[in-house]
Design a protein around this motif. Structure first.
Motif, PDB file in Angstrom:
ATOM      1  N   GLY A   1      -5.629  -8.604  -0.980  1.00  0.00           N
ATOM      2  CA  GLY A   1      -5.713  -7.152  -1.087  1.00  0.00           C
ATOM      3  C   GLY A   1      -4.927  -6.355  -0.067  1.00  0.00           C
ATOM      4  N   ASP A   2      -4.281  -7.001   0.884  1.00  0.00           N
ATOM      5  CA  ASP A   2      -3.614  -6.220   1.933  1.00  0.00           C
ATOM      6  C   ASP A   2      -2.349  -5.529   1.434  1.00  0.00           C
ATOM      7  OD1 ASP A   2      -1.810  -8.356   1.847  1.00  0.00           O
ATOM      8  OD2 ASP A   2      -1.558  -8.416   4.014  1.00  0.00           O
ATOM      9  N   ARG A   3      -1.960  -4.483   2.131  1.00  0.00           N
ATOM     10  CA  ARG A   3      -0.728  -3.711   1.898  1.00  0.00           C
ATOM     11  C   ARG A   3      -0.689  -3.015   0.550  1.00  0.00           C
ATOM     12  NH1 ARG A   3       4.483  -5.805   4.591  1.00  0.00           N
ATOM     13  NH2 ARG A   3       4.752  -3.564   4.621  1.00  0.00           N
ATOM     14  N   GLY A   4      -1.808  -2.977  -0.159  1.00  0.00           N
ATOM     15  CA  GLY A   4      -1.883  -2.224  -1.401  1.00  0.00           C
ATOM     16  C   GLY A   4      -1.372  -2.933  -2.632  1.00  0.00           C
ATOM     17  N   ARG A   5      -1.049  -4.205  -2.525  1.00  0.00           N
ATOM     18  CA  ARG A   5      -0.416  -4.918  -3.641  1.00  0.00           C
ATOM     19  C   ARG A   5      -1.258  -4.951  -4.918  1.00  0.00           C
ATOM     20  NH1 ARG A   5       0.803 -10.281  -0.932  1.00  0.00           N
ATOM     21  NH2 ARG A   5       0.303  -9.130   0.931  1.00  0.00           N
ATOM     22  N   LEU A   6      -2.583  -4.714  -4.833  1.00  0.00           N
ATOM     23  CA  LEU A   6      -3.425  -4.733  -6.029  1.00  0.00           C
ATOM     24  C   LEU A   6      -3.488  -3.382  -6.733  1.00  0.00           C
ATOM     25  CD1 LEU A   6      -6.408  -6.925  -4.781  1.00  0.00           C
ATOM     26  CD2 LEU A   6      -4.304  -7.640  -5.953  1.00  0.00           C
ATOM     27  N   GLY A   7      -3.135  -2.312  -6.042  1.00  0.00           N
ATOM     28  CA  GLY A   7      -3.147  -0.991  -6.654  1.00  0.00           C
ATOM     29  C   GLY A   7      -4.526  -0.415  -6.879  1.00  0.00           C
ATOM     30  N   THR A   8      -5.523  -1.013  -6.257  1.00  0.00           N
ATOM     31  CA  THR A   8      -6.912  -0.588  -6.464  1.00  0.00           C
ATOM     32  C   THR A   8      -7.488   0.142  -5.258  1.00  0.00           C
ATOM     33  OG1 THR A   8      -7.740  -2.712  -5.658  1.00  0.00           O
ATOM     34  CG2 THR A   8      -7.367  -2.518  -8.039  1.00  0.00           C
ATOM     35  N   GLN A   9      -6.681   0.374  -4.233  1.00  0.00           N
ATOM     36  CA  GLN A   9      -7.091   0.980  -2.970  1.00  0.00           C
ATOM     37  C   GLN A   9      -8.051   0.099  -2.180  1.00  0.00           C
ATOM     38  OE1 GLN A   9      -8.394   4.934  -4.435  1.00  0.00           O
ATOM     39  NE2 GLN A   9      -6.723   5.732  -3.206  1.00  0.00           N
ATOM     40  N   ASN A  10      -8.220  -1.136  -2.592  1.00  0.00           N
ATOM     41  CA  ASN A  10      -9.130  -2.062  -1.935  1.00  0.00           C
ATOM     42  C   ASN A  10      -8.340  -2.948  -0.983  1.00  0.00           C
ATOM     43  OD1 ASN A  10     -11.216  -3.742  -1.211  1.00  0.00           O
ATOM     44  ND2 ASN A  10     -11.766  -4.311  -3.289  1.00  0.00           N
TER      45      ASN A  10
ATOM     46  N   ASP B   1       3.830   1.807   2.645  1.00  0.00           N
ATOM     47  CA  ASP B   1       3.070   1.093   1.617  1.00  0.00           C
ATOM     48  C   ASP B   1       2.433   2.101   0.662  1.00  0.00           C
ATOM     49  OD1 ASP B   1       3.743  -1.102   3.126  1.00  0.00           O
ATOM     50  OD2 ASP B   1       1.714  -1.491   3.847  1.00  0.00           O
ATOM     51  N   GLU B   2       2.254   1.698  -0.578  1.00  0.00           N
ATOM     52  CA  GLU B   2       1.570   2.515  -1.580  1.00  0.00           C
ATOM     53  C   GLU B   2       0.335   1.739  -2.024  1.00  0.00           C
ATOM     54  OE1 GLU B   2       2.243   5.552  -2.732  1.00  0.00           O
ATOM     55  OE2 GLU B   2       4.101   5.784  -1.594  1.00  0.00           O
ATOM     56  N   TRP B   3      -0.819   2.394  -1.983  1.00  0.00           N
ATOM     57  CA  TRP B   3      -2.079   1.715  -2.285  1.00  0.00           C
ATOM     58  C   TRP B   3      -2.519   1.890  -3.737  1.00  0.00           C
ATOM     59  CZ3 TRP B   3      -4.603  -1.651   0.877  1.00  0.00           C
ATOM     60  CH2 TRP B   3      -4.031  -1.801   2.141  1.00  0.00           C
ATOM     61  N   ILE B   4      -1.865   2.777  -4.458  1.00  0.00           N
ATOM     62  CA  ILE B   4      -2.112   2.933  -5.897  1.00  0.00           C
ATOM     63  C   ILE B   4      -0.754   3.068  -6.585  1.00  0.00           C
ATOM     64  CG2 ILE B   4      -4.424   3.944  -5.676  1.00  0.00           C
ATOM     65  CD1 ILE B   4      -3.126   6.699  -6.168  1.00  0.00           C
ATOM     66  N   PRO B   5      -0.684   2.783  -7.873  1.00  0.00           N
ATOM     67  CA  PRO B   5       0.586   2.902  -8.584  1.00  0.00           C
ATOM     68  C   PRO B   5       1.183   4.303  -8.453  1.00  0.00           C
ATOM     69  CG  PRO B   5      -1.004   1.744  -9.926  1.00  0.00           C
ATOM     70  CD  PRO B   5      -1.751   2.274  -8.734  1.00  0.00           C
ATOM     71  N   ARG B   6       2.480   4.333  -8.171  1.00  0.00           N
ATOM     72  CA  ARG B   6       3.205   5.603  -8.045  1.00  0.00           C
ATOM     73  C   ARG B   6       4.459   5.524  -8.902  1.00  0.00           C
ATOM     74  NH1 ARG B   6       5.740   7.864  -2.370  1.00  0.00           N
ATOM     75  NH2 ARG B   6       6.853   9.638  -3.259  1.00  0.00           N
ATOM     76  N   MET B   7       4.664   6.544  -9.728  1.00  0.00           N
ATOM     77  CA  MET B   7       5.832   6.575 -10.591  1.00  0.00           C
ATOM     78  C   MET B   7       7.099   6.720  -9.747  1.00  0.00           C
ATOM     79  SD  MET B   7       6.778   9.172 -13.673  1.00  0.00           S
ATOM     80  CE  MET B   7       7.146  10.476 -12.513  1.00  0.00           C
ATOM     81  N   ILE B   8       8.145   6.008 -10.129  1.00  0.00           N
ATOM     82  CA  ILE B   8       9.426   6.134  -9.446  1.00  0.00           C
ATOM     83  C   ILE B   8      10.117   7.377  -9.995  1.00  0.00           C
ATOM     84  CG2 ILE B   8      11.679   5.086  -9.008  1.00  0.00           C
ATOM     85  CD1 ILE B   8      10.375   2.361  -9.202  1.00  0.00           C
ATOM     86  N   ALA B   9      10.158   8.421  -9.191  1.00  0.00           N
ATOM     87  CA  ALA B   9      10.692   9.710  -9.618  1.00  0.00           C
ATOM     88  C   ALA B   9      12.153   9.623 -10.039  1.00  0.00           C
ATOM     89  CB  ALA B   9      10.507  10.752  -8.514  1.00  0.00           C
ATOM     90  N   ALA B  10      12.948   8.793  -9.373  1.00  0.00           N
ATOM     91  CA  ALA B  10      14.372   8.669  -9.683  1.00  0.00           C
ATOM     92  C   ALA B  10      14.606   8.127 -11.092  1.00  0.00           C
ATOM     93  CB  ALA B  10      15.068   7.800  -8.657  1.00  0.00           C
ATOM     94  N   LEU B  11      13.608   7.479 -11.674  1.00  0.00           N
ATOM     95  CA  LEU B  11      13.732   6.917 -13.027  1.00  0.00           C
ATOM     96  C   LEU B  11      13.014   7.755 -14.078  1.00  0.00           C
ATOM     97  CD1 LEU B  11      13.205   3.142 -12.207  1.00  0.00           C
ATOM     98  CD2 LEU B  11      15.367   4.339 -12.605  1.00  0.00           C
ATOM     99  N   GLN B  12      12.508   8.897 -13.680  1.00  0.00           N
ATOM    100  CA  GLN B  12      11.689   9.727 -14.563  1.00  0.00           C
ATOM    101  C   GLN B  12      12.400  10.118 -15.862  1.00  0.00           C
ATOM    102  OE1 GLN B  12       9.751  12.870 -12.505  1.00  0.00           O
ATOM    103  NE2 GLN B  12       9.139  13.926 -14.365  1.00  0.00           N
TER     104      GLN B  12
END
Length: 134
Positions: free
Chosen positions: A54-63, A118-129
């Motif tokens: 669960g470290d560094r946010g890799r699960l995207g669950t904030q856990n 690090d991002e702890w939840i999924p974030r849209m890549i704005a450059a690819l919007q």
């Protein structure tokens, strides 16, 4: 399987194939990805589940705790996920509308957000919007 990345609740390695019961109960898995210390799966309804380290946010669950069984990534809301990928400490997915979301370790800019965090939840890549990814 030293970080529960098999999704069976076991901490130790599994030397032969084993059914991952939590995935079996989902009603069908349409995509599966395995990373260095975590894994992810999409069910037939387009819901994303992650488990493992669960470290560094890799699960995207904030856990920050290791997750021994598949846990739904609720931050995606009702967006239907069509593809998932897992790296060493990063994860990404594509939603039904062609948007790319990434999360996890971002200290080298590998998430594509133009930042080194690090991002702890999924974030849209704005450059690819404005680019439909299939």
């Amino acid at each position: 399987a030293h970080n529960f990345q098999l999704g069976t609740g076991q901490f130790d390695a599994q030397r032969t194939p084993i059914l991952v019961e939590p995935l079996n109960r989902m009603g069908g898995v349409v995509d599966l990805a395995c990373g260095g210390d975590h894994s992810g799966a999409i069910d037939s309804q387009g819901r994303l589940y992650m488990w493992g380290l669960g470290d560094r946010g890799r699960l995207g669950t904030q856990n920050v705790r290791d997750t021994p069984f598949p846990a739904r990534v609720k931050a995606l809301g009702e967006r239907r996920v069509v593809a998932v990928a897992c790296g060493m400490a990063t994860s990404g997915c594509i939603t039904h509308d062609g948007m790319v979301h990434t999360w996890g370790a971002g200290s080298s800019g590998q998430l594509g957000h133009g930042e080194l965090s690090d991002e702890w939840i999924p974030r849209m890549i704005a450059a690819l919007q404005d680019t439909h990814i299939v």
